[in-house]
Write a protein that holds these residues in place. Structure first.
Motif, mmCIF file in Angstrom:
data_model
loop_
_atom_site.group_PDB
_atom_site.id
_atom_site.type_symbol
_atom_site.label_atom_id
_atom_site.label_comp_id
_atom_site.label_asym_id
_atom_site.label_seq_id
_atom_site.Cartn_x
_atom_site.Cartn_y
_atom_site.Cartn_z
ATOM 1 N N GLN A 21 73.867 1.686 -52.516
ATOM 2 C CA GLN A 21 75.165 1.521 -51.880
ATOM 3 C C GLN A 21 76.253 1.303 -52.932
ATOM 4 O OE1 GLN A 21 75.231 -1.460 -48.848
ATOM 5 N NE2 GLN A 21 77.259 -0.882 -48.146
ATOM 6 N N LEU A 22 75.927 0.540 -53.957
ATOM 7 C CA LEU A 22 76.870 0.326 -55.050
ATOM 8 C C LEU A 22 77.170 1.650 -55.747
ATOM 9 C CD1 LEU A 22 78.531 -1.481 -56.927
ATOM 10 C CD2 LEU A 22 76.435 -1.887 -58.239
ATOM 11 N N ASP A 23 76.128 2.453 -56.000
ATOM 12 C CA ASP A 23 76.322 3.771 -56.601
ATOM 13 C C ASP A 23 77.343 4.576 -55.810
ATOM 14 O OD1 ASP A 23 74.448 3.206 -58.525
ATOM 15 O OD2 ASP A 23 72.917 4.558 -57.752
ATOM 16 N N ILE A 26 80.944 3.137 -56.122
ATOM 17 C CA ILE A 26 81.565 3.389 -57.423
ATOM 18 C C ILE A 26 81.992 4.843 -57.544
ATOM 19 C CG2 ILE A 26 81.117 3.526 -59.904
ATOM 20 C CD1 ILE A 26 79.496 0.963 -59.612
ATOM 21 N N ARG A 27 81.159 5.757 -57.087
ATOM 22 C CA ARG A 27 81.501 7.183 -57.167
ATOM 23 C C ARG A 27 82.811 7.496 -56.452
ATOM 24 N NH1 ARG A 27 77.082 10.328 -58.966
ATOM 25 N NH2 ARG A 27 75.129 9.191 -58.756
ATOM 26 N N ASN A 28 83.112 6.724 -55.417
ATOM 27 C CA ASN A 28 84.301 6.996 -54.611
ATOM 28 C C ASN A 28 85.481 6.101 -54.944
ATOM 29 O OD1 ASN A 28 83.157 9.091 -52.979
ATOM 30 N ND2 ASN A 28 81.878 7.509 -52.069
ATOM 31 N N ASN A 29 85.408 5.377 -56.032
ATOM 32 C CA ASN A 29 86.489 4.483 -56.419
ATOM 33 C C ASN A 29 87.052 4.941 -57.756
ATOM 34 O OD1 ASN A 29 87.989 2.345 -57.582
ATOM 35 N ND2 ASN A 29 87.001 0.903 -56.215
ATOM 36 N N ARG A 30 88.310 5.288 -57.755
ATOM 37 C CA ARG A 30 88.933 5.785 -58.986
ATOM 38 C C ARG A 30 89.843 4.770 -59.651
ATOM 39 N NH1 ARG A 30 89.715 11.793 -56.739
ATOM 40 N NH2 ARG A 30 87.550 12.340 -57.001
ATOM 41 N N SER A 31 89.812 3.539 -59.160
ATOM 42 C CA SER A 31 90.688 2.530 -59.749
ATOM 43 C C SER A 31 89.935 1.321 -60.284
ATOM 44 C CB SER A 31 91.713 2.067 -58.703
ATOM 45 O OG SER A 31 91.049 1.473 -57.611
ATOM 46 N N ASP A 52 74.603 6.432 -64.802
ATOM 47 C CA ASP A 52 74.765 7.843 -64.431
ATOM 48 C C ASP A 52 75.805 7.979 -63.330
ATOM 49 O OD1 ASP A 52 72.902 8.624 -66.290
ATOM 50 O OD2 ASP A 52 71.272 8.873 -64.835
ATOM 51 N N CYS A 53 75.733 7.078 -62.370
ATOM 52 C CA CYS A 53 76.681 7.095 -61.262
ATOM 53 C C CYS A 53 78.103 6.872 -61.760
ATOM 54 C CB CYS A 53 76.285 6.021 -60.270
ATOM 55 S SG CYS A 53 77.625 5.332 -59.353
ATOM 56 N N VAL A 54 78.284 5.891 -62.631
ATOM 57 C CA VAL A 54 79.616 5.598 -63.150
ATOM 58 C C VAL A 54 80.131 6.760 -63.987
ATOM 59 C CG1 VAL A 54 80.938 4.073 -64.664
ATOM 60 C CG2 VAL A 54 79.298 3.104 -63.072
#
Length: 131
Positions: A21-23, A26-31, A52-54
């Motif tokens: 869920q954290l992955d 993070i993938r959908n947060n650009r700030s 890898d996700c980040v």
């Protein structure tokens, strides 16, 4: 959107569903600028998946990664360093203390950051790799 996320002491390494869920988050947060993952029982595989996700996300504004008291291993350290060297992050603060990293991991991190990085060596102003 979230700029600072503190998940310290959440035992993420023990709960793969939370890590997934954290992955996704993070993938959908650009700030996201500050990520605190202290004392999470993260092991090398979980940490590598998270890194890898980040690096797959568009989080170029990440300024601080705080991960002391985990067990991330030298492979995670290499990924962090390569991630910085490739310009995916503009980290100013990197905390890796109490991760059981040996001298080889410290030397590897220094080698990658200071000899291969296209950014000035002083871009990273805080690095903690203490035992």
């Amino acid at each position: 959107t979230i700029q600072s996320l503190d998940l310290s002491h959440s035992d993420l390494g023990l709960h793969t569903d939370m890590l997934r869920q954290l992955d996704h988050s993070i993938r959908n947060n650009r700030s996201l600028q500050l990520l605190y993952l202290r004392s999470n029982a993260l092991k090398p595989k979980g940490m590598c998946n998270l890194l890898d996700c980040v690096s797959d996300s568009e989080v170029p504004v990440l300024r601080g990664l705080f991960m002391h008291y985990n067990s991330i291993g030298i492979e995670s350290v290499r990924r962090i360093a390569n991630w910085i060297v490739r310009g995916h992050a503009r980290l100013r603060y990197l905390e890796l203390a109490q991760n059981g990293l040996n001298d080889d991991a410290s030397v590897e991190l220094a080698r990658l950051l200071y000899f291969k990085s296209p950014v000035p060596a002083d871009a990273l102003i805080y690095l903690d790799i203490s035992f």
